[in-house]
Scaffold this motif. Structure first.
Motif, PDB file in Angstrom:
ATOM      1  N   LYS A 192       0.813  -1.293   0.048  1.00  0.00           N
ATOM      2  CA  LYS A 192       0.116   0.145  -0.007  1.00  0.00           C
ATOM      3  C   LYS A 192       0.766   1.268   0.050  1.00  0.00           C
ATOM      4  CE  LYS A 192      -3.679  -2.617   0.396  1.00  0.00           C
ATOM      5  NZ  LYS A 192      -4.578  -2.806  -0.752  1.00  0.00           N
ATOM      6  N   HIS A 193       1.962   1.321  -0.823  1.00  0.00           N
ATOM      7  CA  HIS A 193       2.967   2.300  -0.863  1.00  0.00           C
ATOM      8  C   HIS A 193       2.531   3.179  -2.356  1.00  0.00           C
ATOM      9  CE1 HIS A 193       7.351   3.921  -0.589  1.00  0.00           C
ATOM     10  NE2 HIS A 193       6.519   5.020  -0.261  1.00  0.00           N
ATOM     11  N   TYR A 194       1.738   3.937  -2.090  1.00  0.00           N
ATOM     12  CA  TYR A 194       1.309   4.971  -3.192  1.00  0.00           C
ATOM     13  C   TYR A 194       2.384   5.577  -3.845  1.00  0.00           C
ATOM     14  CZ  TYR A 194      -1.660   8.116  -6.187  1.00  0.00           C
ATOM     15  OH  TYR A 194      -1.984   8.723  -7.453  1.00  0.00           O
ATOM     16  N   ASP A 195       2.850   6.531  -2.957  1.00  0.00           N
ATOM     17  CA  ASP A 195       3.900   7.407  -3.482  1.00  0.00           C
ATOM     18  C   ASP A 195       5.233   6.636  -4.061  1.00  0.00           C
ATOM     19  OD1 ASP A 195       2.606   9.481  -2.466  1.00  0.00           O
ATOM     20  OD2 ASP A 195       3.649   9.678  -0.390  1.00  0.00           O
ATOM     21  N   GLY A 196       5.404   5.369  -3.777  1.00  0.00           N
ATOM     22  CA  GLY A 196       6.391   4.672  -4.527  1.00  0.00           C
ATOM     23  C   GLY A 196       6.169   4.603  -5.851  1.00  0.00           C
ATOM     24  N   ILE A 197       4.899   4.509  -6.428  1.00  0.00           N
ATOM     25  CA  ILE A 197       4.731   4.280  -7.780  1.00  0.00           C
ATOM     26  C   ILE A 197       5.538   5.455  -8.598  1.00  0.00           C
ATOM     27  CG2 ILE A 197       2.996   4.314  -9.533  1.00  0.00           C
ATOM     28  CD1 ILE A 197       1.138   2.788  -7.398  1.00  0.00           C
ATOM     29  N   GLU A 198       5.247   6.598  -8.349  1.00  0.00           N
ATOM     30  CA  GLU A 198       5.657   7.794  -8.963  1.00  0.00           C
ATOM     31  C   GLU A 198       7.432   7.893  -8.908  1.00  0.00           C
ATOM     32  OE1 GLU A 198       5.660  11.353 -11.013  1.00  0.00           O
ATOM     33  OE2 GLU A 198       4.009  10.353 -10.298  1.00  0.00           O
ATOM     34  N   LEU A 199       7.737   7.363  -7.961  1.00  0.00           N
ATOM     35  CA  LEU A 199       9.483   7.276  -7.594  1.00  0.00           C
ATOM     36  C   LEU A 199       9.904   6.117  -8.402  1.00  0.00           C
ATOM     37  CD1 LEU A 199       9.488   7.555  -3.825  1.00  0.00           C
ATOM     38  CD2 LEU A 199      10.108   9.303  -5.567  1.00  0.00           C
ATOM     39  N   LEU A 200       9.054   4.994  -8.807  1.00  0.00           N
ATOM     40  CA  LEU A 200       9.453   3.653  -9.449  1.00  0.00           C
ATOM     41  C   LEU A 200       9.501   4.388 -11.184  1.00  0.00           C
ATOM     42  CD1 LEU A 200      10.072   0.805  -9.605  1.00  0.00           C
ATOM     43  CD2 LEU A 200       7.725   0.450  -9.765  1.00  0.00           C
ATOM     44  N   PHE A 201       8.724   4.971 -11.448  1.00  0.00           N
ATOM     45  CA  PHE A 201       8.551   5.538 -12.733  1.00  0.00           C
ATOM     46  C   PHE A 201       9.836   6.804 -12.880  1.00  0.00           C
ATOM     47  CE2 PHE A 201       4.870   3.194 -13.007  1.00  0.00           C
ATOM     48  CZ  PHE A 201       4.783   2.591 -14.296  1.00  0.00           C
ATOM     49  N   VAL A 202       9.848   7.359 -12.021  1.00  0.00           N
ATOM     50  CA  VAL A 202      11.063   8.392 -12.156  1.00  0.00           C
ATOM     51  C   VAL A 202      12.465   7.717 -12.497  1.00  0.00           C
ATOM     52  CG1 VAL A 202      12.385  10.308 -10.941  1.00  0.00           C
ATOM     53  CG2 VAL A 202       9.781  10.214 -10.858  1.00  0.00           C
ATOM     54  N   GLU A 203      12.678   6.645 -11.348  1.00  0.00           N
ATOM     55  CA  GLU A 203      13.832   5.955 -11.824  1.00  0.00           C
ATOM     56  C   GLU A 203      13.864   5.210 -13.153  1.00  0.00           C
ATOM     57  OE1 GLU A 203      16.605   5.971  -9.622  1.00  0.00           O
ATOM     58  OE2 GLU A 203      15.347   7.613  -8.809  1.00  0.00           O
ATOM     59  N   LEU A 204      12.840   4.888 -13.563  1.00  0.00           N
ATOM     60  CA  LEU A 204      12.853   4.201 -14.705  1.00  0.00           C
ATOM     61  C   LEU A 204      13.163   5.108 -15.655  1.00  0.00           C
ATOM     62  CD1 LEU A 204      12.124   1.508 -16.656  1.00  0.00           C
ATOM     63  CD2 LEU A 204       9.632   2.429 -16.520  1.00  0.00           C
ATOM     64  N   ALA A 205      12.414   6.312 -15.841  1.00  0.00           N
ATOM     65  CA  ALA A 205      13.039   7.351 -16.837  1.00  0.00           C
ATOM     66  C   ALA A 205      14.409   7.764 -16.953  1.00  0.00           C
ATOM     67  CB  ALA A 205      11.889   8.626 -16.680  1.00  0.00           C
ATOM     68  N   LYS A 206      15.243   7.467 -15.838  1.00  0.00           N
ATOM     69  CA  LYS A 206      16.401   7.960 -15.913  1.00  0.00           C
ATOM     70  C   LYS A 206      17.570   6.991 -16.576  1.00  0.00           C
ATOM     71  CE  LYS A 206      16.236  10.347 -11.520  1.00  0.00           C
ATOM     72  NZ  LYS A 206      16.505  10.273  -9.926  1.00  0.00           N
ATOM     73  N   LYS A 207      16.945   5.825 -16.741  1.00  0.00           N
ATOM     74  CA  LYS A 207      17.691   4.738 -17.371  1.00  0.00           C
ATOM     75  C   LYS A 207      17.757   4.778 -18.731  1.00  0.00           C
ATOM     76  CE  LYS A 207      16.540   1.379 -13.723  1.00  0.00           C
ATOM     77  NZ  LYS A 207      15.806   0.165 -13.020  1.00  0.00           N
TER      78      LYS A 207
END
Length: 207
Positions: A192-207
């Motif tokens: 139930k970690h909603y904010d983590g979704i945004e962070l996960l995709f932000v890290e994805l965009a950096k790769k």
């Protein structure tokens, strides 16, 4: 700098030209129904997967429309030359492909956030089962994984936009993320970690 076309892209363009020629010889007009994928493949001497990809591109560009339970119909046949130009541009220009891939990623992020409050333990288990399947490529896993998320979003427009863009880009190149991305997204749903979704995709965009 010119970008050379891959064999797959050349085949794809050839199929578009064959479909256009077929429409010319059959004198098809807006509103007319197209033959099925199987019939077109037989008539044009092409593989069904190639026909399917070309039809997806045509739908994405507004040339045809698919009506559930009825079939595929011609919408704006007059614009077929525009379709060929746009398809050629999208498949050849690397910057355009990058932009399209980025837009797909944004849609996937928003869908992942949209279903957050709707996901049940059963949904999480279903996503885990998708990842456990051994008989599919990572690209196939990505398609099934996010198709399920978009279906659960209950936003038909969002799902359709993603599907058309995703399938159109997939005619030129495979689309997937590293396996741990999907595992981490599932974990975010489970904890139930909603904010983590945004962070996960932000890290994805950096790769």
């Amino acid at each position: 700098m010119a970008v050379s076309m891959s064999h797959k892209q050349k085949v794809y363009q050839g199929i578009l030209q064959k479909i256009r020629h077929y429409m010319d010889t059959q004198h098809l007009q807006p509103g007319d129904k197209l033959p099925s994928e199987r019939e077109l493949a037989h008539t044009l001497g092409a593989g069904r997967s190639s026909i399917r990809e070309a039809l997806r591109a045509m739908e994405f560009l507004g040339l045809i429309e698919t009506r559930r339970g009825e079939g595929t119909f011609l919408s704006t046949y007059q614009s077929f030359q525009t379709v060929e130009l746009l398809a050629s541009f999208i498949l050849q220009e690397s910057k355009t492909r990058i932009d399209l891939a980025e837009t797909i990623r944004i849609l996937e992020k928003e869908a992942a956030k949209l279903v957050f409050s709707k996901f049940t333990e059963q949904d999480i288990n279903y996503l885990q089962a998708i990842l456990r399947k051994q008989d599919q490529t990572l690209e196939e896993t990505h398609a099934v994984f996010f198709r399920y998320i978009f279906e659960k979003s209950n936003n038909r427009l969002l799902a359709k936009v993603w599907r058309l863009m995703y399938e159109f880009l997939a005619t030129a190149e495979g689309i997937s993320y590293q396996r741990n991305f999907y595992e981490e997204l599932i974990q975010l749903y489970a904890t139930k970690h909603y904010d983590g979704i945004e962070l996960l995709f932000v890290e994805l965009a950096k790769k």
